[in-house]
Design a protein around this motif. Structure first.
Motif, PDB file in Angstrom:
ATOM      1  N   ARG A  61      -4.432  70.398  10.774  1.00 47.35           N
ATOM      2  CA  ARG A  61      -3.715  71.463  11.624  1.00 47.35           C
ATOM      3  C   ARG A  61      -4.776  72.039  12.585  1.00 47.35           C
ATOM      4  NH1 ARG A  61      -2.026  76.015   7.095  1.00 47.35           N
ATOM      5  NH2 ARG A  61      -3.866  77.020   6.875  1.00 47.35           N
TER       6      ARG A  61
ATOM      7  N   SER B 237      -1.543  72.284  17.136  1.00 51.52           N
ATOM      8  CA  SER B 237      -0.427  71.410  16.453  1.00 51.52           C
ATOM      9  C   SER B 237      -0.954  71.216  14.915  1.00 51.52           C
ATOM     10  CB  SER B 237       0.039  70.209  17.346  1.00 51.52           C
ATOM     11  OG  SER B 237       1.173  69.893  16.685  1.00 51.52           O
TER      12      SER B 237
ATOM     13  N   LEU C   7      -3.153  66.204  18.402  1.00 52.88           N
ATOM     14  CA  LEU C   7      -3.891  67.493  17.794  1.00 52.88           C
ATOM     15  C   LEU C   7      -5.119  67.930  18.897  1.00 52.88           C
ATOM     16  CD1 LEU C   7      -4.528  66.709  14.052  1.00 52.88           C
ATOM     17  CD2 LEU C   7      -2.719  68.363  15.228  1.00 52.88           C
TER      18      LEU C   7
ATOM     19  N   ILE D 253     -11.780  69.419  12.381  1.00 52.31           N
ATOM     20  CA  ILE D 253     -10.526  69.785  12.159  1.00 52.31           C
ATOM     21  C   ILE D 253     -10.342  70.015  10.717  1.00 52.31           C
ATOM     22  CG2 ILE D 253      -9.942  67.301  11.721  1.00 52.31           C
ATOM     23  CD1 ILE D 253      -7.274  69.696  12.895  1.00 52.31           C
TER      24      ILE D 253
END
Length: 409
Positions: free
Chosen positions: A111, A115, A164, A172
């Motif tokens: 996440r 998104s 993403l 990330i």
């Protein structure tokens, strides 16, 4: 040289054929054969090519055969592979086995502010087959795994990167859940982006260090969740599967790459039916055209048939003459059909002119498999079957009376 073959060649190469109905008939016969060869070659080469390409993509990503613990069942959080009865050394020594790699998987959620995406984190070790995986890379590199400490580099799919809005060197955060429902956060760096064109893979899988999975799953340093076995040839899966099952122990189970995604396997099995159906249709069309050519040639050369009978030729000799004549007519059609068909297939193979939607077809371009034996079998098969199909209509010759035939105009 026997009389039927000699006379059929004399007729086939006669200059008279250039100024009468035979010229048109011969052209139609050759055209139908050429078109039959072209369509058959394209159907077989692209059909078998698609089957092979999809199987190889499935197998090259996750192993031709995968061995897991029976406790894993269908869960993506792998259980520890049981070593009792597992003979990894003998598996590696099997003649058809090219490499073996260890892995463990765990589910998580990636996440960021843009998104989120549910992922399957596939942890691999230092024996990871990076050469095989390299074909899928579109950007960056493969994480270098040494199993010493933790490597935070990961390779994600192009689909996940798009969802993403990630690019190379971006960070990330991924959230994992432990067995006791505690959440563990890990921050990874995107070092590679891959694309397999297999939706079920591209939508989920992330490749990273197996030590992260061991930590999350509370596994010991030497424990693994499974092994991927790669063969030198994808077609050896069914042959070697029983032997693999004997070497993994009763607390583990083996799974073929083609069984992991049954919906894809069912889809590619349709290719066999479609290929057979198209080949049969084209063969029927070619045979009908060739029979029509034979009948018209017999009618056109009724005078010659009567003359041959008067000179003592038997019905069998005359039938053989016209069958040979018709088959000789087919040869240029076979030649030109192969040249054009193979030419089109080579263009597609090396330049990928015709593209496909990978979401529907699992490949981005039409794959081509040029098997010399199959190419020869198509030409030989059409020629041989046509020869047998001409026997029955050639019996029309026995109905021709020599006296009436000589008077025939």
């Amino acid at each position: 040289m026997k009389f039927p073959l000699y006379f059929s060649r004399k007729i086939a190469f006669s200059k008279d054929n250039k100024n009468n109905l035979s010229r048109v008939i011969i052209f139609i016969g050759r055209l139908s054969v050429a078109l039959g060869i072209i369509v058959s070659l394209i159907t077989v080469a692209t059909g078998f090519g698609s089957k092979k390409a999809i199987k190889e993509r499935l197998a090259d990503f996750s192993g031709h055969i995968t061995v897991k613990s029976v406790k894993s069942n269908s869960s993506y959080n792998t259980s520890i592979l049981d070593n009792q009865g597992l003979d990894l050394k003998k598996i590696q020594e099997l003649p058809d086995v090219e490499s073996v790699q260890k892995y463990a998987t765990v589910t998580g959620i990636m996440r960021n502010k843009h998104s989120f995406a549910g992922v399957i984190f596939k942890g691999v070790g230092k024996d990871f087959d990076s050469v095989r995986f390299k074909k899928f890379l579109t950007e960056g590199k493969i994480p270098i795994i040494t199993e010493k400490g933790y490597n935070n580099g990961v390779a994600i799919s192009q689909k996940i990167a798009g969802d993403l809005q990630l690019k190379l060197k971006d960070s990330i955060v991924t959230v994992f859940s432990t067995a006791d429902q505690k959440q563990i956060y890990r921050k990874f760096e995107v070092v590679g982006i891959y694309k397999t064109d297999i939706k079920m893979i591209d939508d989920q899988f992330v490749i990273g260090d197996i030590n992260h999975v061991r930590k999350i799953q509370d596994m010991k340093p030497e424990e693994i969740g499974g092994i991927d076995i790669f063969f030198k040839n994808v077609n050896d899966i069914d042959k070697d599967f029983p032997e693999i099952e004997k070497l993994i122990g009763y607390k583990n189970y083996a799974e073929k790459a083609t069984d992991k995604f049954p919906q894809i396997t069912d889809w590619i099995s349709i290719f066999d039916t479609n290929i057979a159906l198209i080949i049969i249709i084209m063969l029927i069309v070619v045979i009908i055209n060739i029979i029509m050519v034979l009948l018209i040639l017999i009618i056109e050369r009724t005078n010659s048939i009567g003359l041959l009978k008067t000179l003592g030729a038997t019905n069998g000799q005359i039938r053989a003459t016209f069958i040979n004549y018709t088959l000789i007519i087919m040869v240029p059609g076979l030649l030109y059909g192969n040249i054009i068909g193979l030419g089109l297939l080579l263009l597609q193979k090396f330049f990928g002119i015709i593209t496909l939607n990978p979401e529907n077809y699992y490949v981005s371009t039409v794959p081509v498999d040029l098997n010399p034996l199959i190419i020869l079998a198509i030409s030989a098969g059409i020629l041989i079957i046509s020869g047998f199909a001409l026997i029955i209509p050639s019996y029309l010759i026995s109905k021709i009376s020599p006296v009436k035939a000589i008077k025939y105009n």
